[in-house]
Design an enzyme around this catalytic site. Structure first.
Site, PDB file in Angstrom:
ATOM      1  N   CYS A  23     -20.254  69.900  12.300  1.00 26.66           N
ATOM      2  CA  CYS A  23     -21.649  69.488  12.355  1.00 26.66           C
ATOM      3  C   CYS A  23     -22.205  69.571  13.814  1.00 26.66           C
ATOM      4  O   CYS A  23     -23.477  69.179  13.945  1.00 26.66           O
ATOM      5  CB  CYS A  23     -21.812  68.342  11.383  1.00 26.66           C
ATOM      6  SG  CYS A  23     -21.362  68.647   9.557  1.00 26.66           S
ATOM      7  N   HIS A  71     -37.932  75.605   6.597  1.00 28.17           N
ATOM      8  CA  HIS A  71     -37.420  76.738   7.686  1.00 28.17           C
ATOM      9  C   HIS A  71     -37.915  76.383   8.982  1.00 28.17           C
ATOM     10  O   HIS A  71     -38.761  77.105   9.891  1.00 28.17           O
ATOM     11  CB  HIS A  71     -38.361  77.957   7.142  1.00 28.17           C
ATOM     12  CG  HIS A  71     -37.520  78.614   6.099  1.00 28.17           C
ATOM     13  ND1 HIS A  71     -37.693  78.117   4.725  1.00 28.17           N
ATOM     14  CD2 HIS A  71     -36.896  79.810   6.039  1.00 28.17           C
ATOM     15  CE1 HIS A  71     -37.194  78.920   3.884  1.00 28.17           C
ATOM     16  NE2 HIS A  71     -36.411  80.000   4.721  1.00 28.17           N
ATOM     17  N   GLU A 129     -27.602  66.673   0.819  1.00 27.11           N
ATOM     18  CA  GLU A 129     -27.218  67.592   1.954  1.00 27.11           C
ATOM     19  C   GLU A 129     -26.716  68.801   1.343  1.00 27.11           C
ATOM     20  O   GLU A 129     -26.798  69.990   1.888  1.00 27.11           O
ATOM     21  CB  GLU A 129     -26.522  66.727   2.976  1.00 27.11           C
ATOM     22  CG  GLU A 129     -26.262  67.956   4.374  1.00 27.11           C
ATOM     23  CD  GLU A 129     -25.514  67.096   5.275  1.00 27.11           C
ATOM     24  OE1 GLU A 129     -26.135  66.154   6.081  1.00 27.11           O
ATOM     25  OE2 GLU A 129     -24.170  67.023   5.095  1.00 27.11           O
TER      26      GLU A 129
END
Length: 141
Positions: A23, A71, A129
């Site tokens: 991550c 986005h 998530e």
């Protein structure tokens, strides 16, 4: 007590600066937000009689928050080199710099605060998530 829940989703990229693992690299998620509001008293005006709040208003406000994050590359402030940040901005990429590490836990607390600031008595915010992993934030104990 009455509890209402609304959901919204957004797609974004992030990375965890200083994290030792996958991550730490830029990657994306389809984040799902569930916001729950609470109250003991229902409205009595003719338009909203029998409602805690109008679901349309609740969904609209949560959707606005989700849309603002959609986005984008979401980064913790001061984790990109200035030249990198400048180059991405010059390319026209949408970047959102936040004063916290962009984890599900921190997003849950952040969105809790944003919904509270819009006047809702927020009970809990849950941020997924992935479809199987989520974080919840509440101030009730």
């Amino acid at each position: 007590m009455y509890i209402l829940k609304a959901e919204a989703s957004f797609d974004s990229a992030h990375f965890l600066h200083g994290y030792n693992g996958k991550c730490s690299n830029i990657h994306g998620h389809r984040w799902k937000i569930e916001a729950e509001i609470k109250g003991n008293d229902l409205c009595t005006d003719e338009q909203h009689r029998g409602m805690l709040t109008d679901f349309g208003d609740l969904k609209h406000d949560l959707r606005e928050i989700a849309d603002s994050l959609d986005h984008a590359l979401i980064c913790e402030e001061n984790t990109l080199r200035p030249a990198t940040e400048k180059a991405l901005a010059e390319e026209g990429f949408k970047m959102i710099m936040l004063p916290f590490r962009p984890t599900a836990e921190n997003f849950a607390a952040y969105i809790f605060g944003l919904m509270s600031a819009r006047g809702y008595a927020v009970h809990k915010v849950t941020v997924y998530e992935t479809p199987d992993n989520c974080a919840e934030y509440t101030e009730d104990f």
